[in-house]
Design a protein around this motif. Structure first.
Motif, short mmCIF file in Angstrom:
data_model
loop_
_atom_site.label_atom_id
_atom_site.label_comp_id
_atom_site.label_asym_id
_atom_site.label_seq_id
_atom_site.Cartn_x
_atom_site.Cartn_y
_atom_site.Cartn_z
N LYS A 74 6.03 29.95 -39.60
CA LYS A 74 6.58 28.73 -40.21
C LYS A 74 5.47 27.73 -40.48
O LYS A 74 5.41 27.11 -41.55
CB LYS A 74 7.64 28.13 -39.29
CG LYS A 74 8.29 26.87 -39.84
CD LYS A 74 9.32 26.32 -38.86
CE LYS A 74 9.94 25.02 -39.40
NZ LYS A 74 10.93 24.45 -38.44
N GLU A 75 4.55 27.56 -39.52
CA GLU A 75 3.44 26.63 -39.69
C GLU A 75 2.54 27.04 -40.84
O GLU A 75 2.13 26.22 -41.66
CB GLU A 75 2.61 26.56 -38.39
CG GLU A 75 3.25 25.76 -37.28
CD GLU A 75 3.29 24.28 -37.58
OE1 GLU A 75 2.31 23.74 -38.13
OE2 GLU A 75 4.32 23.65 -37.28
N ASP A 77 3.24 28.98 -43.44
CA ASP A 77 3.93 28.86 -44.72
C ASP A 77 4.01 27.41 -45.18
O ASP A 77 3.79 27.10 -46.36
CB ASP A 77 5.33 29.47 -44.63
CG ASP A 77 5.31 30.98 -44.51
OD1 ASP A 77 4.25 31.59 -44.76
OD2 ASP A 77 6.36 31.56 -44.15
N GLU A 78 4.32 26.51 -44.25
CA GLU A 78 4.47 25.10 -44.61
C GLU A 78 3.16 24.48 -45.06
O GLU A 78 3.15 23.51 -45.82
CB GLU A 78 5.04 24.32 -43.42
CG GLU A 78 6.52 24.60 -43.16
CD GLU A 78 7.06 23.80 -41.99
OE1 GLU A 78 6.26 23.12 -41.30
OE2 GLU A 78 8.29 23.84 -41.78
N HIS A 79 2.03 25.04 -44.61
CA HIS A 79 0.73 24.48 -44.96
C HIS A 79 -0.06 25.38 -45.92
O HIS A 79 -1.27 25.24 -46.06
CB HIS A 79 -0.08 24.21 -43.68
CG HIS A 79 0.49 23.11 -42.85
ND1 HIS A 79 1.51 23.31 -41.92
CD2 HIS A 79 0.20 21.78 -42.80
CE1 HIS A 79 1.81 22.16 -41.35
NE2 HIS A 79 1.05 21.22 -41.84
#
Length: 286
Positions: A74-75, A77-79
């Motif tokens: 998740k981290e 992908d978000e960045h």
């Protein structure tokens, strides 16, 4: 964040707060490397997660690693970070027990890009078994330093069992086996630094043995089918490079020179591999 309160022993404390915090830490570390111009291709979230000894270590169950890689995915992908996540990173012997609880979970499997292995217990054939069970996962040999001509055969076995990479450990110590950080005495290394004159170093035979693979197999090469042979004569592994050349690494572990014949696409050649040696052959398909 560890139950031991120390770099030695213990495990990551239970709870989403801890897995989320560690995922953020890893993401920030990847970003920090990137700011220095170093792109991290892949990361494993815990080296040897089943090891818990008086040495920097951290036990991590497969269930906890699954939660951690989901948070890390998740981290990333978000960045907009492309770094891949490889699970496990431990011995062949325990691979099935560890990988299944992660990869049999939909979110866990989606978060994982590959499976990493160490070669201290068990056999490389487990990599083929797991590749068959989870074909979307890439396979990687991330730790083992091995020596002599038999080592070249072991590396060939890694690649014949779907490994896409091989990492030697450790690369260099000095001539008094320093500065190693381990619980025992490590094996020799590819490079040896002079303990009293640190600007001087020399290469061991294993450097040249490793180069039989690293110097000729190009990034993006595909392993191609070849009969394995026998330790009583010669063994081998073959690749097709992106430039169209075929690379065959042939290993002779015997005390005698061995004749070989290579047949490919209707053409053939013969050669002799000296006793206790590794030979690499490069030729065009045309």
């Amino acid at each position: 964040m560890k139950t031991s309160g120390n770099l030695w022993r213990g495990e990551l404390k239970e709870g989403k707060a801890y897995t989320d915090a560690l995922a953020i830490y890893y993401r920030k570390a990847i970003q920090a490397y990137k700011e220095q111009g170093i792109e991290l291709y892949a990361i494993t979230v815990q080296n040897e997660p089943l090891l818990e000894i008086d040495y920097p270590s951290c036990y991590m169950s497969p269930e906890q690693e699954r939660e951690l890689i989901i948070a890390l995915r998740k981290e990333l992908d978000e960045h907009q970070l492309d770094t891949k996540i490889w699970i496990f990173d431990h011995n062949f012997q325990d691979a099935w027990m560890y990988a299944c609880p992660i990869l049999n979970d939909k979110e866990g499997r989606s978060a994982s890009d590959g499976i990493a292995f160490h070669d201290y217990e068990g056999e490389p054939s487990v990599m083929t078994e797991l590749k068959a069970a989870y074909p979307d996962q890439t396979i990687h040999m991330t730790e083992r330093s091995i020596w002599g001509v038999a080592a070249a055969d072991r590396i060939a076995q890694y690649f014949r069992n779907w490994a896409s990479s091989y990492n030697a450990w450790v690369t260099m110590l000095d001539s008094r086996i320093g500065k190693h950080q381990w619980v025992g005495i490590p094996d020799p290394t590819l490079l040896v630094q002079h303990a009293d004159r640190p600007d001087e170093y020399w290469m061991t035979p294993e450097t040249y043995m490793t180069a039989q693979f690293a110097r000729y197999i190009q990034r993006g090469a595909w392993r191609i089918e070849s009969n394995y042979g026998s330790p009583d004569t010669v063994t081998n592994v073959a690749f097709l490079n992106p430039d169209g050349h075929v690379i065959i690494v042939v290993i002779n572990q015997t005390l005698e020179e061995q004749p070989i014949r290579v047949v490919c696409e209707g053409k053939q050649f013969e050669a002799y591999v000296p006793a206790k040696s590794v030979a690499t052959y490069r030729f065009s398909q045309q």
